[in-house]
Design an enzyme around this catalytic site. Sequence first.
Site, PDB file in Angstrom:
ATOM      1  N   SER B  53       0.799  -1.233   0.000  1.00 48.42           N
ATOM      2  CA  SER B  53       0.000   0.000   0.000  1.00 48.42           C
ATOM      3  C   SER B  53       0.826   1.276   0.000  1.00 48.42           C
ATOM      4  O   SER B  53       0.285   2.362  -0.228  1.00 48.42           O
ATOM      5  CB  SER B  53      -0.934   0.022   1.207  1.00 48.42           C
ATOM      6  N   LYS B  56       0.531   3.407  -2.957  1.00 46.14           N
ATOM      7  CA  LYS B  56      -0.620   4.303  -3.156  1.00 46.14           C
ATOM      8  C   LYS B  56      -0.194   5.773  -3.111  1.00 46.14           C
ATOM      9  O   LYS B  56      -0.845   6.628  -3.698  1.00 46.14           O
ATOM     10  CB  LYS B  56      -1.686   4.026  -2.089  1.00 46.14           C
ATOM     11  N   TYR B 180      -3.615  -2.794 -10.287  1.00 47.33           N
ATOM     12  CA  TYR B 180      -3.504  -2.482  -8.857  1.00 47.33           C
ATOM     13  C   TYR B 180      -2.589  -3.475  -8.135  1.00 47.33           C
ATOM     14  O   TYR B 180      -1.733  -3.078  -7.334  1.00 47.33           O
ATOM     15  CB  TYR B 180      -4.905  -2.476  -8.239  1.00 47.33           C
ATOM     16  N   TYR B 232      -4.955   3.749   7.850  1.00 47.30           N
ATOM     17  CA  TYR B 232      -6.341   3.270   7.984  1.00 47.30           C
ATOM     18  C   TYR B 232      -6.917   3.720   9.335  1.00 47.30           C
ATOM     19  O   TYR B 232      -6.735   4.877   9.716  1.00 47.30           O
ATOM     20  CB  TYR B 232      -6.416   1.736   7.812  1.00 47.30           C
TER      21      TYR B 232
END
Lengths: 298, 298, 298, 298
Positions: B53, B56, B180, B232
């Site tokens: 991640s 990202k 992705y 998160y």
Amino acid sequence: MLTLSAETARGKVADYIPQLAHVDPKQFGIAVCTPDGQLYSAGHANTPFSIQSISKVFTLTIALGKMGDGIWKHVGREPSGDPFNSIVQLEHESGKPRNPFINAGAIAVVDAIMMGHEPKETLAEILNFVRFIAQDNSICFDHKVAASEMEHRDRNASLAHFMKAFGRLRHDVDKVLGTYFHQCAIAMNCEQLARAGLFLVSDGIDKATNTRVVSAQRARRINSLMMMCGHYDGSGEFAYRVGLPGKSGVGGGILAIAPGKGSIAVWSPGLDALGNSYLGTRALEQLVQKTGWSVFGH
Amino acid sequence: MLTLSAETARGKVADYIPQLAHVDPKQFGIAVCTPDGQLYSAGHANTPFSIQSISKVFTLTIALGKMGDGIWKHVGREPSGDPFNSIVQLEHESGKPRNPFINAGAIAVVDAIMMGHEPKETLAEILNFVRFIAQDNSICFDHKVAASEMEHRDRNASLAHFMKAFGRLRHDVDKVLGTYFHQCAIAMNCEQLARAGLFLVSDGIDKATNTRVVSAQRARRINSLMMMCGHYDGSGEFAYRVGLPGKSGVGGGILAIAPGKGSIAVWSPGLDALGNSYLGTRALEQLVQKTGWSVFGH
Amino acid sequence: MLTLSAETARGKVADYIPQLAHVDPKQFGIAVCTPDGQLYSAGHANTPFSIQSISKVFTLTIALGKMGDGIWKHVGREPSGDPFNSIVQLEHESGKPRNPFINAGAIAVVDAIMMGHEPKETLAEILNFVRFIAQDNSICFDHKVAASEMEHRDRNASLAHFMKAFGRLRHDVDKVLGTYFHQCAIAMNCEQLARAGLFLVSDGIDKATNTRVVSAQRARRINSLMMMCGHYDGSGEFAYRVGLPGKSGVGGGILAIAPGKGSIAVWSPGLDALGNSYLGTRALEQLVQKTGWSVFGH
Amino acid sequence: MLTLSAETARGKVADYIPQLAHVDPKQFGIAVCTPDGQLYSAGHANTPFSIQSISKVFTLTIALGKMGDGIWKHVGREPSGDPFNSIVQLEHESGKPRNPFINAGAIAVVDAIMMGHEPKETLAEILNFVRFIAQDNSICFDHKVAASEMEHRDRNASLAHFMKAFGRLRHDVDKVLGTYFHQCAIAMNCEQLARAGLFLVSDGIDKATNTRVVSAQRARRINSLMMMCGHYDGSGEFAYRVGLPGKSGVGGGILAIAPGKGSIAVWSPGLDALGNSYLGTRALEQLVQKTGWSVFGH
């Protein structure tokens, strides 16, 4: 300094209690307090307004002083992703509020600092602390606003009773709410508010009086909470546009902290859709663009 | 520099795909890149790992470059208060992800930057950008990891089909997911990763090569998003304990930015309950305590 | 008639208020009232118990009599999928409760039938109606239970203040709650309760006295609401296993209606995980298996 | 028989797939099948339409036949309080659908009855069962509708992948969806559909052929599920207004069962806001008012 003169949109004054609805939306004030305590201000920087949720920064500071990390048994420290008065998260997480800056969390904090005392005593403690950090003994509660909030307390009463049902409040709900509404009804002007935030600028030290208010680590942590949760479900937007730890109130005030640079208080009663001062946010955005005070740059 | 030797707890290696579950949890690496490009590292700082991640941050940077604020039609910029793979928020908000760092948001970002091209072309673009900012052409995809993620894609496929049903993805779901998963399967070591983050340290300029990568405002805004949403529903915790913009990946890496001071990459595969590197977070916490690099102090 | 003797499991007595927690869990009573008013009973069928939420059937009947379909402006008529005291649905639907049998809905119903009167007057009206349909003037409130509920009112107070905040209650919250808790504290035994349900057996007519209590259509609609929502998030289970419209209370009572056949009241204080009488449900299940009274067969 | 002539409002034809959007909304058909198999019909009772979700009653019957109560490990039996395609409940309950009639539940049921077989075999089994209970071998799949649904499968694909991620589907997602869409694409007219429901009228026996299809208890339980969950978040409304177990489909059909009296099929393509046939519901409401067939009266 700022070019807000062209702004005609000003948002909508909070109207959930009559006392706040009466305020003239055309007013705007700003004050910056530099580390040495020097104040720079413009507009209605000496007009007192209801600080409302900005007071949550001060009660959190008191709570951390009284019980340290023990406060985190009562309240979490994550953004909620929900509006300031949402109750959904409370049900999903057994009555423990996500953070100390949503209403439920602030109510839990005030319950925690009461420690068996009467509202009057706790309120004296809160007011004394605010007067101390602002170095101004003229700061007072606006009892009319507090009474008006008590009268229209249903949404907050719902949150408080909900937490009480989960055993998360130790004191009588009405006493906790009475204390909470008075805390929110502290009246301050921009200059007083900017001064009160000074200890968060310099790692917990009020450099103007050379007094340590809290430890460096604690000051940073309070700033982090303001950054993450200070504008409810508009916190991401504020971080994106302004880039400073900040706490807003529905009275139209915002306190923002630029570590090492200054404490800034803005006030304009018109609110955006998420309940944060419309012009106040824009003023801070322009100020940061001109000064480069964002914590995300250097 | 750090005193992690006494740490025996190390969290749990991500096991939702076999390729990640195989990694030895005892490894730990750290690298700091100062504004001039100087690298300081320790431990397994040259062992490549799956950045997952953390990628990202790079695709968001590409998206902002391609379409500027237009990306915010596709994705929001508020903390979600939910785990990385939650779908509840998507249903409540008509398929628009809360921010670009939860899985749904990152999938929406990659769909946005595909702009009608094939996965291969988009992936080349992403890899070229990462190689450019890391100044290292040896960086590659780990195709085994990508294939393993594609095989176990159900949770992300659910998110993607959900957004597609709301008309929020323009490309074929499997092509978007394939892109992705490859983006997440970029393999880098701590030194490469710290170097790649350098442009976010100095207001968008890579000072080592004296190249402007993005505008100052954009660099600050990317940092703000990392701060608000990079971990998160553990973002508040990370801000509280570390006080730097950071982005974690389930491979055990974390990229953290100390504006004006340095870019830091840590890696240790064991994860805490929220899916963030256990030792990595502790290392950053100690580093910031020793250096005072928190953005909330000065 | 029933073979419950082998049952050793009996569930758990409601303990959220002390007055209910004191009840002996070993008790079990059942009464069936046939259309002509004939009563058949067994066990502790003459021991009074707190009817609690079963009272919601009677207040809904009163509300429909007073304002007809106008009551549906105050409350919906869909299963909620949530526990009896959930507040999540209220926030998602602007304070309007899903149906009249969850706590929030019953509080909205009692507020609607107060129509500006004092609790005392409304309570007299409710008690008179219950005495009338049960043909028994000895039925009374258990004031101790009501007082105990008022003392432990936080969860319901939260629901009431929440609705009040959305303008959905016209009367003072404490007065509405006081009325609601007394309504729930009506004490009846199985024979009285079975008799009280008789008007729902024969399309709104009490055939024993040949009195029309409500229209045929209304009786059917009340039955439909009991079927769909009478056991909260256990309503599907009750319909599946018993197949009759029924309403349970945390006192351990259940009123079930077999149209054309009879009105059945069972009571056993031990509750299952969803708050419905454990033995009472089993007894009804056996009764329906032996008699074939399910509305889903013929 | 019915006085729908004055009705000008007819709702909106389902348009999420082109094949359904093409249907003429002015059509209306009704058929009643009495226990002896006698058919009474009016309007477009011989025009085939896509039964869509009504098929879920038949696959549930097959599943109960194959695995009995074992099916309840895969799916619950409570009303969901949510729309037919909601995914929120799935996340809150670890991927287990609330009941077999919401889309997620029906997908779980079809996965359960596949038992390792190919879609073709399972579909043959489903079609044979429907032909058997309808006593009509001419009933077929509309492959164009199935193909159109597969093409626009995103929302259902999201549900299926979500359940698969929780280990709740045993077969390949696309195979399960292909089977599900064909099941939904069975084309029947009102007379065939009313005939197919006959076994639910007489406690599991098709009295016209004197064949037991399912046990009495199972027939009653299927009826209870239709009552509780057959119209999604409009189930309470249907029970209130019609008072019969019923299952609707977005093709505009509704199958309703009056135990001991008859099986009724209505069809009119215009849907209300909750996705149920507008005129179909009104027709059933009038029919029940005239015949007194509500299960809640006698």
